[in-house]
Design a protein around this motif. Structure first.
Motif, PDB file in Angstrom:
ATOM      1  N   PHE A  94       0.832  -1.207   0.000  1.00 39.16           N
ATOM      2  CA  PHE A  94       0.000   0.000   0.000  1.00 39.16           C
ATOM      3  C   PHE A  94       0.866   1.257   0.000  1.00 39.16           C
ATOM      4  O   PHE A  94       0.624   2.197  -0.776  1.00 39.16           O
ATOM      5  CB  PHE A  94      -0.917  -0.020   1.224  1.00 39.16           C
ATOM      6  CG  PHE A  94      -1.639   1.263   1.454  1.00 39.16           C
ATOM      7  CD1 PHE A  94      -2.546   1.730   0.515  1.00 39.16           C
ATOM      8  CD2 PHE A  94      -1.414   2.008   2.587  1.00 39.16           C
ATOM      9  CE1 PHE A  94      -3.223   2.909   0.725  1.00 39.16           C
ATOM     10  CE2 PHE A  94      -2.085   3.179   2.798  1.00 39.16           C
ATOM     11  CZ  PHE A  94      -2.986   3.641   1.860  1.00 39.16           C
TER      12      PHE A  94
ATOM     13  N   THR B  27       2.422   1.757  -3.410  1.00 32.75           N
ATOM     14  CA  THR B  27       1.474   2.249  -4.410  1.00 32.75           C
ATOM     15  C   THR B  27       1.202   3.739  -4.239  1.00 32.75           C
ATOM     16  O   THR B  27       1.249   4.513  -5.207  1.00 32.75           O
ATOM     17  CB  THR B  27       0.162   1.460  -4.298  1.00 32.75           C
ATOM     18  OG1 THR B  27       0.456   0.088  -4.480  1.00 32.75           O
ATOM     19  CG2 THR B  27      -0.819   1.914  -5.333  1.00 32.75           C
TER      20      THR B  27
ATOM     21  N   THR C 164      -7.279  -0.320   2.276  1.00 28.13           N
ATOM     22  CA  THR C 164      -6.144   0.234   1.542  1.00 28.13           C
ATOM     23  C   THR C 164      -6.229   0.059   0.045  1.00 28.13           C
ATOM     24  O   THR C 164      -5.763   0.935  -0.689  1.00 28.13           O
ATOM     25  CB  THR C 164      -4.845  -0.412   2.029  1.00 28.13           C
ATOM     26  OG1 THR C 164      -4.951  -1.815   1.852  1.00 28.13           O
ATOM     27  CG2 THR C 164      -4.580  -0.079   3.451  1.00 28.13           C
ATOM     28  N   VAL C 165      -6.789  -1.022  -0.446  1.00 28.45           N
ATOM     29  CA  VAL C 165      -6.772  -1.243  -1.891  1.00 28.45           C
ATOM     30  C   VAL C 165      -7.610  -0.205  -2.643  1.00 28.45           C
ATOM     31  O   VAL C 165      -7.150   0.348  -3.652  1.00 28.45           O
ATOM     32  CB  VAL C 165      -7.204  -2.684  -2.223  1.00 28.45           C
ATOM     33  CG1 VAL C 165      -7.323  -2.887  -3.707  1.00 28.45           C
ATOM     34  CG2 VAL C 165      -6.208  -3.660  -1.667  1.00 28.45           C
TER      35      VAL C 165
ATOM     36  N   THR D 148      -8.116   2.829  -1.631  1.00 28.58           N
ATOM     37  CA  THR D 148      -7.357   4.073  -1.508  1.00 28.58           C
ATOM     38  C   THR D 148      -6.229   4.127  -2.528  1.00 28.58           C
ATOM     39  O   THR D 148      -6.029   5.147  -3.201  1.00 28.58           O
ATOM     40  CB  THR D 148      -6.792   4.183  -0.084  1.00 28.58           C
ATOM     41  OG1 THR D 148      -7.831   3.913   0.831  1.00 28.58           O
ATOM     42  CG2 THR D 148      -6.239   5.540   0.163  1.00 28.58           C
ATOM     43  N   GLY D 149      -5.491   3.024  -2.653  1.00 26.34           N
ATOM     44  CA  GLY D 149      -4.400   2.994  -3.627  1.00 26.34           C
ATOM     45  C   GLY D 149      -4.895   3.149  -5.046  1.00 26.34           C
ATOM     46  O   GLY D 149      -4.308   3.886  -5.852  1.00 26.34           O
TER      47      GLY D 149
END
Lengths: 97, 116
Positions: free
Chosen positions: A80, A83, B78-79, B81-82
């Motif tokens: 995270f 990224t 988080t995914v 957000t990324g």
């Protein structure tokens, strides 16, 4: 209980899923290498990071060591942060000044 | 008997997770645009990895397997957000959309390509 060997059918399924996930990471690496733009490569690396998290959990099930679930958590955090950092870097140029 | 039931539940969860990861990677390879590829990877890989985490939770039981639930919550935070950060960066880099897709220019929305 957590350290005993898994049942043979479960071990077969986990090994098959490990092979499949590793192959999917290789396929995602094609998008990292050949992606036409930089965000394409970032998306490919993000997919690889998520696959590696799944690989760590599968490895925890295979070996019976719950420690590797924690390892997968750390891998998810690192993926995270990577990224978000790259997504900011390609626009602004400097992250740490 | 209970142990075998747990084993089969785990196998089913691992199979579902592997299916979702496969779908996400196929979308990553086949879709035409970085926005479409992001749509293809973020949701199915999140679901697939969360399902594999759930299999780990079933395997280790509610005591030892608690980090797996933490991992599911972390992934769901988080995914997206990324993916949102990558999409905004791609828009600011000027990567074009598909021909009939427009960026919503609503009143009150901050101008997206300002200099700072």
């Amino acid at each position: 209980m957590a350290t005993e060997a898994p049942a043979p059918v479960l071990e077969l399924a986990v090994r098959a899923a490990l092979l499949l996930t590793a192959g999917l990471s290789v396929l995602a690496a094609y998008r990292v290498v050949a992606g036409p733009t930089i965000p394409d490569r970032v998306v490919g690396l993000d997919a690889i990071a998520t696959n590696v998290v799944a690989i760590a959990v599968l490895f925890a099930i295979l070996t019976g060591r719950v420690l590797f679930v924690t390892v997968s958590l750390v891998l998810a955090i690192i993926g995270f942060i990577a990224t978000v950092t790259v997504a900011k870097f390609v626009v602004e140029g400097d992250i740490i000044e | 008997m209970a142990a075998t039931l747990t084993t089969w539940i785990e196998i089913a969860l691992i199979a579902v997770g592997a299916f979702f990861l496969t779908v996400g990677t196929i979308g990553l390879l086949r879709f035409p645009n970085v926005y479409n590829r992001m749509h293809a990877t973020s949701k199915p890989t999140t679901l697939g990895t969360a399902t594999v985490f759930l299999a780990g939770f079933v395997h280790f039981g509610p005591g030892d397997g608690l980090p797996a639930l933490v991992g599911i919550a972390f992934l769901f935070l988080t995914v997206p957000t990324g993916a949102h950060m990558i999409a905004r960066s791609a828009k600011r880099m000027g990567i074009p959309f598909e021909s009939n897709v427009t960026w919503p220019e609503l009143p009150g929305t901050p101008e997206d390509d300002e200099d700072d």
